[in-house]
Design a protein around this motif. Structure first.
Motif, PDB file in Angstrom:
ATOM      1  N   ALA A 114       1.001  -1.174   0.082  1.00  0.00           N
ATOM      2  CA  ALA A 114       0.553  -0.238  -0.240  1.00  0.00           C
ATOM      3  C   ALA A 114       0.645   0.717   0.499  1.00  0.00           C
ATOM      4  N   LYS A 116      -5.758   0.822  -2.433  1.00  0.00           N
ATOM      5  CA  LYS A 116      -4.486   0.842  -2.439  1.00  0.00           C
ATOM      6  C   LYS A 116      -4.911   0.445  -4.415  1.00  0.00           C
ATOM      7  N   SER A 117      -5.261  -0.881  -4.127  1.00  0.00           N
ATOM      8  CA  SER A 117      -5.041  -1.737  -5.531  1.00  0.00           C
ATOM      9  C   SER A 117      -6.608  -1.624  -6.510  1.00  0.00           C
ATOM     10  N   LEU A 124      -6.563   5.299  -2.499  1.00  0.00           N
ATOM     11  CA  LEU A 124      -6.178   5.485  -1.063  1.00  0.00           C
ATOM     12  C   LEU A 124      -5.135   6.822  -0.965  1.00  0.00           C
ATOM     13  N   SER A 156      -2.740  10.071  -0.557  1.00  0.00           N
ATOM     14  CA  SER A 156      -1.737  10.658  -0.036  1.00  0.00           C
ATOM     15  C   SER A 156      -1.788  10.588   1.259  1.00  0.00           C
TER      16      SER A 156
END
Ligand code: ASP
Length: 477
Positions: A300, A455-456, A460, A462
Motif C-alpha cells: 500500500a 491502494k489496489s 487510497l 496520499s
C-alpha cells in the motif's frame, strides 16, 4: 503558525492508557485487605459490589461493613464513577456500530457502481483475510514449537489452576457445542427478518442486508435511487460526526477501562503462566510490528508511522474494550478520515473484517492449542498442526467480535485434534489480558486490509491529501 495546537487525540488517548496501566497496577499491588480493614470495611467484595434489590432488602454485607469510613465510601464512589465512564463510552460505541455499518455499506456498495466491481473487491478482501489469518496461525505454531511454553509450567500450578477454573470450562464447552455447521452459518447470513437483524445486531446479517440494498439501488434508475442514496449518505456523515464527538471521551474512558481491567484481573495470575503469556505476546507483537508494516509498505506504500498515527485511537479503543465490534465505528472513522482509505472501501472492508477477520484471535487459538497439547499429549505431528491451522482459521472466522469470545471458540480447535478441553481452565485466568492484546491485532488487521485493498483500487489518499483534509476536520484529527 505560532499558536499552540491542542494535543492530538491519539496522544491524549495514549496518556490515558499509560496512566490507566500505572494506576491499575499500583492499586492491584498496594491496595490489600488490610487497607480495607483500616478503612472499616471487613467484607470488601460486598461493600464494592453494585447493590441488587435483594442485597438492599436483606441488608447483605451491611453488618460487616457498617463501620465503613468516609474515605471508604469515597473510594466506592470513585470506583463507580470509573465504571460508569468506561461503560458510557463502550455503550455509545455499541449504539453507533449497527447504524454505521448499515448506512455506510449501502452507500459504499451503491457507489461501487456494479456487481462485478463489488465481486472483485470482495474476492480480494476475502483472499487477503484468509491468507493473513493462515500466516498468523502458522507463525504462532512455529513460535510455540520453539518456545514450548506448555513444558515450562509446573505440575503444582497446573493442578491449582485446573481446580480454580474447571467449572467455567464446562460452560464454554456447552456453549460451543451449540455452534451451527458452516452450511447453516452460510444460510443464516440471510436474515429472515432484516429489521430483527438490525435490532439484535447480527453483524453478518446486517452486512448481507446492506449489500443487497446497495446493489438493488444500482439496478434501478439513477433518478429514483438518488434520494435514497442522499439520505443514507447524509446519515453516514452524521454518524461519523457522532463518532468524532464520542471520541472526545476516549482518553478518559480508556483510562477508566484499563484501570478497571487491571484491578479486576490482578497481576498474580501471571505467575506460572508467564512463558505462555510471553509466547502469545511475542507472536502478536511480530504480526503487529513486522508483518503488517511489511504488507503496508510493500502493498500500500504506507509507512508504519503513518499507519500507527492514524489508527492508534482505534487500536487503543480495541485494547480497552476487548471488542472489535464495539471498536468498529472508531475503526471506520480512523481508516477513512485519518488513514485516507476511501469511504466505500472502508465501509465494505472494515465491518466485514470486524466480523470475520481476526488474525490476533486465530494466532492466539493456535498457540493456546499447542500450549495445552504440550501439557497433556506432548508434541503434535505435522498433520495435527495443519488441522489446527485450518480449524483455528475457521474458529476465528466464527468468533464474534466481543470480549472473551476467542477462548470459547478454542474448544473447536482443541476437539479437532483430540486435545483435552479441560486444559482451557489453565489459561482462563490470563485470558482477559490476552484478549485485549489480540483485539488490537484484529483491528489493526482490518485496517491494514482496508489500506491494501484501497491502494489496489486506486482509492487510497496520499499522506499530504489526508493532512490537508484533516486541517479542516478537527473532530477526527
Ligand atoms: N475480543 C476479540 C475481538 O473482539 C475476540 C476474541 O475473544 O478473540 O476481536
Amino acid at each position: 503558525m505560532s499558536t499552540r495546537r491542542p494535543l492530538a487525540l491519539h496522544w491524549k488517548i495514549l496518556i490515558g492508557f499509560a496512566l490507566g496501566v500505572i494506576i491499575g497496577i499500583a492499586i492491584d499491588r498496594f491496595w490489600t485487605p488490610a487497607t480495607w480493614a483500616s478503612l472499616g470495611v471487613n467484607d470488601p467484595q460486598s461493600f464494592m459490589a453494585p447493590k441488587s434489590g435483594e442485597a438492599f432488602a436483606t441488608g447483605k454485607g451491611a453488618e460487616a461493613n457498617q463501620d465503613a469510613s468516609f474515605v471508604a465510601r469515597s473510594v466506592r464512589f470513585v470506583s463507580n464513577a470509573n465504571t460508569f465512564i468506561g461503560q458510557l463510552f463502550f455503550q455509545s460505541l455499541r449504539f453507533i456500530a449497527v447504524p454505521v455499518v448499515f448506512c455506510s455499506l449501502i452507500v459504499g456498495v451503491a457507489s461501487l457502481g456494479d456487481i462485478k466491481r463489488l465481486g472483485r473487491i470482495g474476492v480480494k478482501t476475502l483472499a487477503y483475510f484468509a491468507i493473513t489469518g493462515a500466516v498468523a496461525i502458522t507463525l504462532g505454531l512455529v513460535i510455540a514449537n520453539v518456545a514450548e511454553p506448555g513444558k515450562r509450567i509446573s505440575p503444582e500450578k497446573r493442578a491449582e489452576l485446573l481446580i480454580e477454573y474447571e467449572s467455567r470450562v464446562a460452560e464454554s464447552v456447552t456453549r460451543t457445542l451449540d455452534v451451527p455447521s458452516i452450511w447453516q452459518q452460510l444460510i443464516s447470513m440471510i436474515p429472515a427478518n432484516p429489521f430483527q437483524a438490525l435490532a439484535t445486531a447480527q453483524m453478518l446479517q446486517v452486512i448481507f442486508f446492506s449489500i443487497a440494498i446497495g446493489l438493488g439501488l444500482t439496478m434501478i434508475t439513477r433518478a429514483k435511487a438518488e434520494p435514497v442514496l442522499q439520505f443514507f449518505d447524509t446519515l453516514t456523515d452524521v454518524i461519523v460526526k457522532l463518532v468524532g464527538i464520542v471520541m472526545h471521551l476516549a482518553p478518559y474512558a480508556v483510562f477508566c477501562l484499563v484501570t478497571q481491567a487491571l484491578v479486576n484481573m490482578g497481576t498474580d495470575m501471571l505467575v506460572g503462566l508467564v512463558y505462555y503469556v510471553l509466547t502469545v505476546v511475542l507472536g502478536l507483537g511480530l504480526v503487529l510490528a513486522v508483518i503488517y508494516p511489511l504488507l503496508l509498505r510493500t502493498m500500500a506504500g504506507v509507512g508504519y508511522r503513518r499507519f500507527f498515527r492514524a489508527m492508534s485511537p482505534a487500536m487503543l479503543t480495541a485494547f480497552s474494550s476487548s471488542s472489535s465490534s464495539a471498536t468498529l465505528p472508531v475503526t471506520i472513522a480512523c481508516a477513512s478520515k485519518r488513514l485516507g482509505v476511501s469511504e466505500r472501501i472502508t465501509s465494505f472492508v472494515c465491518p466485514l473484517g470486524a466480523t470475520v477477520n481476526m488474525d490476533g484471535t486465530a494466532m492466539y487459538q493456535g498457540i493456546a492449542a499447542m500450549f495445552i497439547a504440550q501439557m497433556y499429549v506432548g508434541d503434535l505431528s505435522i498433520a495435527q498442526q495443519l488441522t489446527i491451522v485450518l480449524t483455528a482459521l475457521l474458529a476465528s472466522i466464527g468468533t464474534p467480535g466481543i470480549p472473551g469470545a476467542g477462548v470459547v471458540m478454542l474448544v473447536i480447535v482443541l476437539e479437532s485434534v483430540g486435545i483435552p478441553t479441560q486444559g482451557i481452565a489453565i489459561i482462563l485466568g490470563v485470558d482477559r489480558l490476552l484478549d485485549m492484546l489480540r483485539t488490537v491485532v484484529n483491528v489493526a488487521g482490518d485496517s491494514t486490509a482496508a489500506a491494501i485493498v484501497a491502494k489496489s483500487e486506486g482509492e487510497l489518499e496520499s499522506e499530504a491529501e489526508v493532512a490537508r483534509r484533516l486541517a479542516d476536520d478537527p473532530d477526527v484529527g
